[in-house]
Enzyme design. Structure first.
Site, PDB file in Angstrom:
ATOM      1  N   ARG A  61      41.240  49.915  51.211  1.00  0.00           N
ATOM      2  CA  ARG A  61      40.785  51.137  50.533  1.00  0.00           C
ATOM      3  C   ARG A  61      39.478  50.832  49.812  1.00  0.00           C
ATOM      4  O   ARG A  61      39.470  50.013  48.892  1.00  0.00           O
ATOM      5  CB  ARG A  61      41.830  51.606  49.508  1.00  0.00           C
ATOM      6  CG  ARG A  61      43.235  51.766  50.066  1.00  0.00           C
ATOM      7  CD  ARG A  61      43.392  53.045  50.870  1.00  0.00           C
ATOM      8  NE  ARG A  61      44.615  53.020  51.673  1.00  0.00           N
ATOM      9  CZ  ARG A  61      45.719  53.702  51.397  1.00  0.00           C
ATOM     10  NH1 ARG A  61      45.762  54.487  50.327  1.00  0.00           N
ATOM     11  NH2 ARG A  61      46.785  53.634  52.175  1.00  0.00           N
TER      12      ARG A  61
ATOM     13  N   GLU B  71      37.871  51.954  47.433  1.00  0.00           N
ATOM     14  CA  GLU B  71      37.782  52.713  46.186  1.00  0.00           C
ATOM     15  C   GLU B  71      36.852  51.994  45.217  1.00  0.00           C
ATOM     16  O   GLU B  71      37.057  50.834  44.889  1.00  0.00           O
ATOM     17  CB  GLU B  71      39.178  52.890  45.579  1.00  0.00           C
ATOM     18  CG  GLU B  71      39.977  53.935  46.342  1.00  0.00           C
ATOM     19  CD  GLU B  71      41.461  53.898  46.036  1.00  0.00           C
ATOM     20  OE1 GLU B  71      41.862  53.109  45.162  1.00  0.00           O
ATOM     21  OE2 GLU B  71      42.202  54.649  46.676  1.00  0.00           O
TER      22      GLU B  71
ATOM     23  N   ARG C 268      46.007  49.330  38.812  1.00  0.00           N
ATOM     24  CA  ARG C 268      47.028  49.564  39.838  1.00  0.00           C
ATOM     25  C   ARG C 268      46.478  49.609  41.254  1.00  0.00           C
ATOM     26  O   ARG C 268      47.235  49.818  42.195  1.00  0.00           O
ATOM     27  CB  ARG C 268      47.831  50.839  39.539  1.00  0.00           C
ATOM     28  CG  ARG C 268      46.988  52.086  39.328  1.00  0.00           C
ATOM     29  CD  ARG C 268      47.832  53.342  39.497  1.00  0.00           C
ATOM     30  NE  ARG C 268      48.629  53.675  38.328  1.00  0.00           N
ATOM     31  CZ  ARG C 268      49.460  54.726  38.287  1.00  0.00           C
ATOM     32  NH1 ARG C 268      49.615  55.497  39.346  1.00  0.00           N
ATOM     33  NH2 ARG C 268      50.122  55.008  37.196  1.00  0.00           N
ATOM     34  N   HIS C 269      45.170  49.439  41.432  1.00  0.00           N
ATOM     35  CA  HIS C 269      44.584  49.512  42.773  1.00  0.00           C
ATOM     36  C   HIS C 269      43.939  48.199  43.192  1.00  0.00           C
ATOM     37  O   HIS C 269      43.340  47.506  42.389  1.00  0.00           O
ATOM     38  CB  HIS C 269      43.523  50.628  42.836  1.00  0.00           C
ATOM     39  CG  HIS C 269      44.106  51.991  42.750  1.00  0.00           C
ATOM     40  ND1 HIS C 269      44.163  52.697  41.577  1.00  0.00           N
ATOM     41  CD2 HIS C 269      44.675  52.775  43.696  1.00  0.00           C
ATOM     42  CE1 HIS C 269      44.749  53.869  41.801  1.00  0.00           C
ATOM     43  NE2 HIS C 269      45.076  53.946  43.074  1.00  0.00           N
TER      44      HIS C 269
ATOM     45  N   GLU D 144      54.150  55.052  40.615  1.00  0.00           N
ATOM     46  CA  GLU D 144      54.473  55.356  42.008  1.00  0.00           C
ATOM     47  C   GLU D 144      54.355  54.082  42.839  1.00  0.00           C
ATOM     48  O   GLU D 144      53.331  53.407  42.807  1.00  0.00           O
ATOM     49  CB  GLU D 144      53.477  56.425  42.513  1.00  0.00           C
ATOM     50  CG  GLU D 144      53.608  56.767  43.972  1.00  0.00           C
ATOM     51  CD  GLU D 144      52.366  56.381  44.754  1.00  0.00           C
ATOM     52  OE1 GLU D 144      51.263  56.739  44.358  1.00  0.00           O
ATOM     53  OE2 GLU D 144      52.536  55.680  45.782  1.00  0.00           O
TER      54      GLU D 144
ATOM     55  N   SER E 258      54.708  56.292  48.876  1.00  0.00           N
ATOM     56  CA  SER E 258      54.563  57.653  49.364  1.00  0.00           C
ATOM     57  C   SER E 258      55.239  57.694  50.716  1.00  0.00           C
ATOM     58  O   SER E 258      55.087  56.771  51.516  1.00  0.00           O
ATOM     59  CB  SER E 258      53.095  58.046  49.515  1.00  0.00           C
ATOM     60  OG  SER E 258      52.596  58.515  48.301  1.00  0.00           O
TER      61      SER E 258
ATOM     62  N   ARG F   1      51.932  45.990  44.139  1.00  0.00           N
ATOM     63  CA  ARG F   1      52.270  46.906  43.048  1.00  0.00           C
ATOM     64  C   ARG F   1      53.745  46.793  42.684  1.00  0.00           C
ATOM     65  O   ARG F   1      54.110  46.784  41.500  1.00  0.00           O
ATOM     66  CB  ARG F   1      51.911  48.342  43.434  1.00  0.00           C
ATOM     67  CG  ARG F   1      51.917  49.257  42.222  1.00  0.00           C
ATOM     68  CD  ARG F   1      51.662  50.687  42.588  1.00  0.00           C
ATOM     69  NE  ARG F   1      50.244  50.971  42.810  1.00  0.00           N
ATOM     70  CZ  ARG F   1      49.785  52.198  42.978  1.00  0.00           C
ATOM     71  NH1 ARG F   1      50.618  53.240  42.960  1.00  0.00           N
ATOM     72  NH2 ARG F   1      48.503  52.399  43.170  1.00  0.00           N
TER      73      ARG F   1
END
Lengths: 451, 451
Positions: free
Chosen positions: B222, B224, B230-231, B374, B377, B425
């Site tokens: 990712r 980002e 958390r990433h 979370e 998903s 995570r």
């Protein structure tokens, strides 16, 4: 099933299929004379007017189903069948299902571009790969991937369960110079140039300082322009590294035990897949034969008249050497040891002379040949910082570009070594698959980025 | 050990250390009063003149060794110790080794830049990551990675051993448009633009047509830009997809069983690591509580005065919701269900109304919260080709750019769904590690490409 878009099809008999638990096609023998519910795909179908034949494929295999008044959907549709199991000598597996209820769960909207039951390897390979999203459902295609999954599971199970290894996960995005080699895929990493990792080599060595014995199962990347039947641009590498060794013999002994454990699991779980592909699971000798690389070059030259140029073996040399050890020692495997430094990277541990001094020509690196092809490169690595810096100088590399590599060797790394097995290459060789691309679900090559 | 570059150090007593098999520091109790041989790293050392103390670290833990006349090398050197095991209440584990022979296997050439035994998380995190090649040897650091390895092993073992799943390996190099999203890392693939895969989503769906139930453990990417606790830009994704389901409840039930199996294995194998980190292994309820997303938004607004904008929950909403279910139902886990279409991708299966028509607002997508965050998903996916094309139109996407995705749905895909768990995570949350980067051996972030 809640599926309003595809309303239930013709149900010739009333029944209560939902009440039955699912049976797999591989379990029919245990249900002879009783009603079962099957779920799966329409593998093949034939409509003789009054009677319809349907070969249903599920994860367990295929089963012949026969019924009347069935409105058969296109091949590959998902369906549910209930019916009575009867012995039938000509049906696959010796049993068939006499259909009582039939329901289309999800109808195919087009016939598959290739007839799945009629596929054969080596026929239109590029077309097969173009339509891989559906051709991968073929029985032989999936058998190869099933064998690979079991092979990888056996690899992990033996290393963690019997040898005290810990699994690691290391970066596939690496900075410039981490490997120092060619054949790298460049990545734009937030505006910085980075590369896809060719191997977890340094990272698994670092982790020897943490867990002593480590392994990783992960993709690696080689930007090799040329297409061959034995190379992939992205493949699954089974990587091993172990610390506190004496020399590379400890590493070879580990690989010997590991291969025996893998073949044992395949024998227990994949007999059906090997039978389907007409392949035999090899016996792994308690002590795989070894020959030095120089000895191997001499052997293929003198006994088979094949002189190899360069410093290594060529594919024909590998084939002849394997053939020789199969004929003389009955072994499908042979270790080729003591590779010359010219054929190994700077971090390969040099061979030592009897007085402990460095042999300038040879390393403690080895390859493993299996049925005529190299499936492993491995060896002892240099762990001593001073020796590493000397090796970098001897290879005429620039130490400042290798600082990311040499750093950890300042901190007391123990003697260590390891190897890597290409999962697809081993799978292909085990199963007699000519091209390694068919041992990967979605291969990447020079011209193939999809599917 | 053959190690001519580092000749054997002072050996105060004559002995035959090679004849002893290796003992791990975790096995001392079983050897009380007997001689053992330890191999490992100099974790800590103290020289009191006449007496030297050495804490030796190996894969099993640490052991205190005491001797006299020892010429102790720098910390992190690899050493071999032989000696007698004696009970000693103040020593770690309750035993110490009285050194008889001492040998440096591989001497550190520099002291570590950070004192390994004195490291604490949250102290100079960037420095710790800069020197990760050696700081990763810390007891707490490696405990996190050990827990992760066991967690991943439990994931695989449960899925293959108890649920009939097959492991797959899918491409991480994907063509433009395969995901259709932002946050992609571009790759130069032989002069063509390609990307690193954000998830194996389509490939695991395709493989449901082959093995019905599949999983993959592999890195995903990712791009980002923003750094959060958390990433990660590269992380290990535990991906699951299963076919022939009724609806997303089948998928949630599977994840519930899977989490129970994971925690059971951690309880059996990682008690020491959890104790070291002061963390508790959660109980997994037989039926994890569920609440719809709309219900969850209402609950945190009405009971906790926290109104959430947008269509989803925000981090504070997740925290409050988790706290609520811990207090009212004693559960560390809660499923948040029926996500709105606006918060889910085009391939999410829409919720169906009682008459079977498509609910235009809701999906069969869910998240799983664990201790306020979370970790999953998941949901049911659209399997019907016509419904998929309608969804693409409803999302105002261009069908021609998604042909690589939609192709396989022409061929009778059964109802299916799945989920993904981020390994780092989940590890971080289990162990109370504040930043997910410490749950990965060599994290990649916006500014970190090395080590």
């Amino acid at each position: 099933m809640t599926e309003p878009q595809t309303p239930p099809q013709l149900q010739p008999h009333t029944a209560s299929p939902q009440a039955l638990p699912r049976t797999l096609t591989s379990e029919l023998a245990a249900h002879e004379g009783r009603a079962v519910k099957l779920l799966g795909f329409v593998h093949a179908r034939r409509d003789l007017g009054g009677v319809q034949f349907l070969v249903l494929r599920d994860v367990g295999g295929v089963a012949q189903c026969v019924g009347s008044g069935l409105d058969l959907p296109l091949s590959e549709s998902s369906v549910e069948v209930t019916g009575l199991v009867k012995a039938h000598p000509k049906a696959p597996g010796g049993f068939e299902v006499q259909v009582e209820t039939f329901r289309v769960i999800s109808a195919a909207t087009e016939p598959p571009p290739v007839e799945i039951p009629k596929m054969e390897w080596h026929v239109n390979p590029e077309t097969m790969l173009d339509y891989r999203v559906v051709t991968v459902r073929g029985l032989k295609e999936r058998a190869a991937l099933k064998v690979q999954a079991e092979l990888v599971a056996a690899f992990r199970e033996h290393l963690t369960g019997s040898e005290g290894f810990t699994e690691i996960s290391t970066p596939k995005i690496v900075s410039a110079g981490a490997e120092g080699g060619a054949n790298l895929f460049p990545i734009d990493y937030f505006g910085h140039l980075a590369y896809l990792a060719q191997s977890p080599q340094l990272y698994k060595q670092i982790m020897v300082g943490v867990f002593e014995r480590v392994f990783e199962v992960a993709p690696v990347y080689r930007a090799e322009e040329h297409a061959t039947s034995r190379h992939l641009n992205e493949y699954l590498s089974l990587d091993v590294e172990m610390g506190f060794i004496e020399d590379e013999e400890d590493v070879m002994a580990l690989e010997n035990r590991l291969l025996a454990a893998i073949m044992e699991r395949l024998r227990a779980r994949c007999a059906k897949e090997f039978a389907l592909l007409g392949a035999a699971i090899p016996e792994v000798p308690a002590h795989i034969p070894r020959i030095t690389l120089l000895g191997a070059r001499q052997l293929v030259a003198e006994q088979y008249g094949h002189a190899v140029g360069g410093k290594d073996l060529d594919p024909e040399g590998e084939r002849l050497l394997s053939q020789h050890f199969l004929q003389t020692e009955g072994s499908d495997f042979v270790f080729v040891t003591k590779y010359p430094r010219a054929a190994r990277p700077f971090y390969a541990h040099p061979e030592l002379n009897a007085d402990g001094s460095v042999n300038p020509d040879l390393t403690r690196g080895f390859d493993l040949l299996f049925r005529g092809i190299e499936i492993t490169s491995g060896g002892q690595r240099i762990h001593d910082h001073a020796m590493l810096m000397e090796s970098i100088a001897a290879y005429r590399l620039k130490p400042e570009t290798l600082e990311g590599y040499t750093e950890v060797f300042k901190y007391g790394m123990p003697p260590h070594g390891g190897f890597a097995i290409g999962a697809e290459r081993l799978t292909a060789r085990l199963l007699g698959i000519g091209n390694v691309r068919y041992a990967r679900a979605f291969p990447r090559d020079r011209h193939r980025l999809t599917p």
